[in-house]
Motif scaffolding. Structure first.
Motif, short mmCIF file in Angstrom:
data_model
loop_
_atom_site.label_atom_id
_atom_site.label_comp_id
_atom_site.label_asym_id
_atom_site.label_seq_id
_atom_site.Cartn_x
_atom_site.Cartn_y
_atom_site.Cartn_z
N PRO A 1 13.07 155.38 18.72
CA PRO A 1 14.00 154.33 19.17
C PRO A 1 13.30 153.09 19.70
O PRO A 1 13.91 152.05 19.83
N HIS A 2 12.00 153.18 19.99
CA HIS A 2 11.24 152.01 20.44
C HIS A 2 9.76 152.36 20.42
O HIS A 2 9.42 153.54 20.28
N PRO A 3 8.87 151.40 20.56
CA PRO A 3 7.43 151.73 20.63
C PRO A 3 7.18 152.64 21.84
O PRO A 3 7.88 152.52 22.84
N PRO A 4 6.21 153.55 21.72
CA PRO A 4 5.91 154.39 22.89
C PRO A 4 5.49 153.52 24.08
O PRO A 4 4.87 152.47 23.90
N ILE A 5 5.86 153.99 25.26
CA ILE A 5 5.56 153.24 26.48
C ILE A 5 4.55 154.02 27.30
O ILE A 5 4.76 155.20 27.60
N TRP A 6 3.44 153.37 27.63
CA TRP A 6 2.44 153.96 28.53
C TRP A 6 2.38 153.09 29.78
O TRP A 6 2.54 151.88 29.71
N GLU B 1 8.89 160.69 35.71
CA GLU B 1 10.33 160.89 35.47
C GLU B 1 10.75 160.40 34.09
O GLU B 1 11.65 160.94 33.46
N HIS B 2 10.06 159.35 33.61
CA HIS B 2 10.39 158.80 32.29
C HIS B 2 9.55 159.42 31.17
O HIS B 2 9.68 159.01 30.02
N ARG B 3 8.68 160.34 31.53
CA ARG B 3 7.74 160.99 30.57
C ARG B 3 6.81 159.97 29.91
O ARG B 3 6.41 160.13 28.75
N TYR B 4 6.50 158.91 30.62
CA TYR B 4 5.55 157.93 30.11
C TYR B 4 4.14 158.35 30.52
O TYR B 4 3.89 158.61 31.70
N PRO B 5 3.22 158.41 29.56
CA PRO B 5 1.84 158.71 29.95
C PRO B 5 1.34 157.73 31.01
O PRO B 5 1.64 156.53 30.94
N TYR B 6 0.60 158.23 31.98
CA TYR B 6 0.06 157.38 33.04
C TYR B 6 -1.43 157.21 32.79
O TYR B 6 -2.17 158.19 32.70
N TYR C 1 10.26 169.34 33.56
CA TYR C 1 9.41 169.67 32.41
C TYR C 1 7.96 169.84 32.85
O TYR C 1 7.60 169.45 33.96
N GLU C 2 7.16 170.47 31.96
CA GLU C 2 5.73 170.65 32.25
C GLU C 2 4.96 169.54 31.53
O GLU C 2 5.06 169.41 30.31
N SER C 3 4.24 168.76 32.30
CA SER C 3 3.46 167.70 31.66
C SER C 3 2.16 168.30 31.12
O SER C 3 1.74 169.38 31.53
N GLY C 4 1.55 167.56 30.21
CA GLY C 4 0.32 168.05 29.60
C GLY C 4 -0.68 166.94 29.41
O GLY C 4 -0.51 165.83 29.95
N THR C 5 -1.71 167.23 28.62
CA THR C 5 -2.76 166.23 28.41
C THR C 5 -2.19 164.96 27.78
O THR C 5 -2.71 163.87 27.99
N GLN C 6 -1.09 165.11 27.04
CA GLN C 6 -0.49 163.94 26.38
C GLN C 6 0.09 162.95 27.37
O GLN C 6 0.41 161.82 27.01
N HIS C 7 0.23 163.38 28.62
CA HIS C 7 0.78 162.47 29.64
C HIS C 7 -0.32 161.83 30.48
O HIS C 7 -0.02 161.13 31.45
N ARG C 8 -1.59 162.14 30.14
CA ARG C 8 -2.68 161.61 30.97
C ARG C 8 -3.61 160.71 30.15
O ARG C 8 -4.06 161.10 29.08
N PRO D 1 -7.81 164.34 30.08
CA PRO D 1 -6.85 163.35 29.55
C PRO D 1 -6.69 163.50 28.03
O PRO D 1 -7.66 163.80 27.34
N GLY D 2 -5.50 163.27 27.54
CA GLY D 2 -5.29 163.30 26.10
C GLY D 2 -5.63 161.98 25.44
O GLY D 2 -5.85 161.90 24.25
#
Lengths: 443, 259
Positions: free
Chosen positions: A191-196, A211-216, A242-249, A364-365
């Motif tokens: 629906p839009h470009p990924p947001i980091w 909360e927004h599942r945006y990688p930090y 949810y459980e965050s993972g390497t994709q969020h770092r 980090p991912g």
């Protein structure tokens, strides 16, 4: 694993004194642009674009740009122009913007249109990222700092809605009002470009990103506090269900590779010479803490562990709060930064184990190597890029596989990193509605 | 004479407003600078010898609740007008120093029913016809407070060699509220100056000759715009006239009210 390349694009004028220790004052927001040479600017913009193209050739997955204003350490005041050019002249790499300074935009709808165009021209290679900006940005574009965080969130909500929901609609929030939101452009990606979300120290922002599942993406922060911040993200994610993972770092730090150990060290020292970012450790510039610490810009009770680190504290004008910070820590000598792995340098053989240490520590991912900065010239940048391509990147990719460091592009989450659950749900519902309509029409 | 003021609070629009009160005589209210209400100062003792003096923390400053919705000085003036009504005061001499003077001027344009006299000193709120109002955002807050005095000695007299942490905290905190109320444009409201002609009560405009924060021309503009006013320029005083030339300040206010 996702591997990006970054340089802050400093304005390197050997004759002005802004290049190195030539005795001229290098104080934040006190240098006049009467010394700015547009011909030199032309050379530098083109050089940095050329280096980005070469980084893609060498195999980097992402070309990262950033944005600062009224300062010689970063020429990316209008980063979206550079991104637009990269969208056209590169072929494969993601264009990673970390990030646009949302609260200083009086008209975020215009930003939505610009970024959608970049996403289309690049055929879906935009990774968009948004920041609150430092005090410098609020001063330079005269945005009211006590409302910075509110404006950040409202502008975000508006841009995401403009991208992901059909117009026209009316927008009324505290700081932004639009009577007709219906940009005649939409992002290529749905629906839009990924947001980091890049950042250093605001707990608010980490929580909001989780909360927004945006990688930090932690920007050149020290390893210990970075681990703590990622833990905080994990806790917030768990609270959000949810459980965050390497994709969020994500993690950005300085790595320079060179042909010999001696050349690597001599070149890496240039990181902290010239108009390198004045609020980072060991630079030659003077920070004016009251500008970094504009009234109301940062909540005084919400600081991440990185805020204990001298350089970050200095940036925020909080030196008084530091208990045991020795002066050398405040300036962070080259050796100290090297010891802490804030600056990694060497030949591929010696650099690779250091990168491994960082990857094992932070998991980090997505990683972004920060190179070609400070007083480094084009040749310095190109030597390093070549060695990244031939030796370092292949090894890093193997490490990523072995350590199972998945990026947002490697995993198949139901709600992918970079997207809010609400937006994904709305997009799926819209898809289902369209399919049902098509069926009905067909029947 | 040292006065021991009482401390109380009153609620306006659901917000607690804290104030000090001491002395005797006609009622006067003194509104503080953008740097916050530092408490009952020596200048308040001097005023309290002539007046029943009320010194409130403006909404959002010091111990008064922050109106999170407030976006302008005029919003604060409305709250302070209701503060005066809530306390049931009449014939009030309204004194405003610095930003407090702007609050007072806006308030007087709304209605002067409860007011008998208006005193403004070093007030921003009007766009100077020449120059600009000094920008505290572009300097350290302690440096800014020092700039409010015509001499370093006078600053030291008011706040001491190394200003107490409690003052520094107050200045830092106050900056945030100020930045919520005025930013673009910085420290003025284009619609104030034309409305000043509506103020019917007598007004006294006091300015430090060495005011480095709000240029003297603002005092001249205030005086020209207020129908029944006079301008008094005080030598050897900067922006904080009431601290630097306390006895002169009190004398001028007393004479003005006595007339």
């Amino acid at each position: 694993m996702f591997v990006g390349y970054f340089t802050e694009r400093p304005y390197q004028d050997k004759s002005s004194g802004y290049f190195g220790a030539t005795g001229r004052d290098l104080t934040d927001l006190s240098m006049s642009n009467r010394d700015y040479d547009p011909k030199l600017g032309a050379d530098l913009y083109n050089r940095y674009l050329d280096e980005k193209v070469f980084a893609e050739e060498m195999g980097f997955d992402g070309l990262m740009l950033n944005e600062h204003h009224s300062t010689p350490f970063c020429m990316g005041g209008v980063m979206n122009v550079e991104a637009s050019i990269l969208a056209r002249i590169t072929q494969r790499a993601k264009i990673v913007l970390l990030g646009n300074v949302l609260p200083i935009w009086e008209d975020p709808l215009w930003l939505a249109e610009e970024l959608a165009e970049i996403d289309m021209i690049s055929r879906g290679r935009l990774v968009t990222g948004w920041v609150r900006g430092t005090g410098r940005e609020s001063v330079a574009h005269n945005a009211q700092p006590p409302f910075n965080w509110e404006r950040f969130q409202e502008a975000h909500d508006l841009v995401v809605k403009a991208w992901s929901q059909p117009g026209p609609f009316r927008w009324e929030s505290d700081h932004y009002q639009f009577r007709y939101v219906n940009p005649w452009s939409r992002p290529y990606q749905s629906p839009h470009p990924p947001i980091w979300i890049p950042g250093v120290m605001s707990r608010n922002t980490v929580k909001w990103a989780a909360e927004h599942r945006y990688p930090y993406v932690m920007l050149a922060t020290e390893l210990g506090p970075t681990v703590e911040s990622f833990k905080y993200y994990e806790e917030c994610a768990r609270e959000a269900g949810y459980e965050s993972g390497t994709q969020h770092r994500g993690y950005l730090w300085k790595v320079h590779v060179d042909e010999t150990e001696e050349l690597a060290e001599a070149t890496a020292r240039k990181y902290i010479q010239g108009p390198s970012n004045p609020f980072l450790e060991g630079n030659q510039g003077n920070v004016r803490s009251f500008i970094q610490n504009l009234p109301g810009l940062t909540s005084r009770t919400n600081l991440l562990p990185t805020s204990q680190v001298a350089s970050a504290a200095r940036a925020r004008g909080k030196t008084d709060q530091l208990k045991d910070a020795a002066k050398s820590d405040m300036r962070g000598t080259f050796e100290e930064q090297s010891d802490k792995m804030g600056i990694v340098y060497g030949t591929p053989k010696t650099v690779i184990p250091k990168i491994r240490h960082v990857l094992e520590t932070l998991r980090p991912g997505s990683i972004i190597f920060w190179d070609g900065d400070g007083a480094m010239d084009h040749d310095d940048a190109m030597r390093s890029l070549r060695l990244f391509g031939s030796d370092v990147l292949p090894a890093v990719r193997e490490m990523g596989k072995e350590l199972e460091l998945d990026s947002p592009f490697d995993v198949d989450d139901e709600i992918p990193a970079g997207y809010s659950p609400e937006v994904v749900a709305a997009a799926k519902a819209a898809e289902a509605r369209a399919a049902a309509q098509a069926d009905a029409a067909g029947a | 004479m040292e006065i021991n003021p009482s401390e109380a609070q009153v609620e306006v629009a659901g917000l607690k407003i804290r104030y000090f009160r001491g002395g005797s005589g006609p009622v006067a209210i003194k509104l503080h600078h953008s740097t916050g209400n530092p408490g009952w100062m020596a200048s308040d003792d001097a005023l309290a010898e002539k007046f029943d003096l009320i010194v409130p923390d403006l909404p959002g400053y010091n111990q008064s609740d922050r109106p999170v919705w407030a976006r302008s000085i005029r919003d604060i003036s409305i709250l302070m007008k209701r503060f005066i009504e809530e306390l049931g005061l009449e014939n009030v001499t309204l004194i405003g120093c610095g930003l407090g003077g702007w609050v007072a001027a806006e308030l007087a344009t709304m209605s002067d029913a409860e007011l008998s006299n208006l005193v403004i000193s070093g007030a921003p709120g009007i766009k100077p016809n020449e120059g600009f109002i000094e920008d505290q955002i572009m300097m350290d807050w302690e440096e800014y407070v020092q700039l409010g005095f015509s001499s370093g000695d006078n600053y030291l007299n008011a706040y001491g060699e190394d200003a107490a942490e409690v003052y520094k905290e107050l200045w830092d905190y106050s900056r945030e509220m100020t930045a919520r109320l005025t930013w673009k444009p910085w420290m003025y409201n284009k619609s104030l100056e034309p409305l000043l002609q509506l103020v019917n009560i007598p007004s006294l405009v006091i300015w430090g000759a060495d005011d480095r924060i709000t240029p003297l021309i603002c005092g001249e503009q205030y005086s020209a715009a207020l129908p029944n006013s006079s301008l008094q320029v005080i030598e050897n005083a900067g922006h904080c006239v009431e601290h630097e030339q306390t006895s002169k300040f009190v004398e001028l206010v007393s004479e003005f009210v006595g007339d």
